[in-house]
Design an enzyme around this catalytic site. Sequence first.
Site, PDB file in Angstrom:
ATOM      1  N   CYS A  82       0.827  -1.212   0.000  1.00 30.47           N
ATOM      2  CA  CYS A  82       0.000   0.000   0.000  1.00 30.47           C
ATOM      3  C   CYS A  82       0.864   1.265   0.000  1.00 30.47           C
ATOM      4  CB  CYS A  82      -0.980  -0.072   1.171  1.00 30.47           C
ATOM      5  SG  CYS A  82      -2.430   0.951   0.928  1.00 30.47           S
ATOM      6  N   HIS A 173      -3.309  -5.429   1.782  1.00 36.75           N
ATOM      7  CA  HIS A 173      -2.617  -5.663   3.064  1.00 36.75           C
ATOM      8  C   HIS A 173      -2.726  -7.122   3.502  1.00 36.75           C
ATOM      9  CE1 HIS A 173      -2.065  -1.411   4.435  1.00 36.75           C
ATOM     10  NE2 HIS A 173      -3.087  -1.198   3.629  1.00 36.75           N
ATOM     11  N   GLU A 175      -1.005  -8.593   5.603  1.00 35.31           N
ATOM     12  CA  GLU A 175      -0.716  -8.685   7.046  1.00 35.31           C
ATOM     13  C   GLU A 175      -1.977  -8.489   7.893  1.00 35.31           C
ATOM     14  OE1 GLU A 175      -0.190  -6.130   5.184  1.00 35.31           O
ATOM     15  OE2 GLU A 175      -0.537  -4.272   6.303  1.00 35.31           O
TER      16      GLU A 175
HETATM   17  N1  GLN Z   1      -3.633   6.349   1.373  1.00 32.03           N
HETATM   18  C1  GLN Z   1      -2.320   6.093   1.867  1.00 32.03           C
HETATM   19  C2  GLN Z   1      -1.276   6.926   1.130  1.00 32.03           C
HETATM   20  O1  GLN Z   1      -1.555   7.480   0.136  1.00 32.03           O
HETATM   21  C3  GLN Z   1      -1.963   4.617   1.759  1.00 32.03           C
HETATM   22  C4  GLN Z   1      -2.895   3.806   2.615  1.00 32.03           C
HETATM   23  C5  GLN Z   1      -2.343   2.547   3.185  1.00 32.03           C
HETATM   24  O2  GLN Z   1      -1.135   2.339   3.240  1.00 32.03           O
HETATM   25  N2  GLN Z   1      -3.215   1.738   3.711  1.00 32.03           N
HETATM   26  O3  GLN Z   1      -0.184   7.037   1.541  1.00 32.03           O
END
Ligand code: GLN
Length: 202
Positions: A82, A173, A175
């Site tokens: 992410c 994710h 995890e």
């Molecule tokens: N929206 C976050 C970002 O742009 C990422 C979200 C996440 O890691 N769950 O950094």
Amino acid sequence: MKRPVIGILALQGSVQEHRQALESVGSVEVLEVKTPSALALADGLILPGGESTTIAKLLCGFGLSDPLRERILKGMPVWGTCAGMILLAKEIVGEPAHLNVMDVTVRRNAYGRQIDSFSCVQSISAFSREPIPLVFIRAPWIEWAGEGVEVLCRVGGKIVAARQENMLATSFHPELTDNLCVHRYFAEMTQRAAMGTSLIQS
Ligand code: GLN
């Protein structure tokens, strides 16, 4: 055989969840990385989710940005989940890149706001024969991927998992689920790279 050391960048984000998953996989040592000297001990590194601009600022503040970029360019396995995927990208739509190492263009918050977070179940053959749960939290997607990037998974036509040599990126994710197959895949990537290094050194 020495167990490979998987570092988890521990500046912000879901560090404990990654630690637990790696401990359940076994066969690796887990190290929380906050300093360049800790980074030097890691054979591979997880960049967890969180808020990418905050993590990027902390990376600079802790003197980790340049050494981390250098290790990745030299072939250290790295997995960005992410926000971690956003950190790896060479391009971020509408914003300057951070580590600027993976040949992808990502769109932050691509699915909308926190309230638009969602989960689904899908097969990703690189990771497992069984369908696995995918959890998206204010997730990015990969809008464009270069020729050297292997697309591992699309959801609704958008790329949400990809690999370029030593770099693995997932919008979702693992995890936060009970499924360990992506952690197992990354542990294997790290083990192979660590064995390659020790062969060259001996
Ligand atoms: N929206 C976050 C970002 O742009 C990422 C979200 C996440 O890691 N769950 O950094």
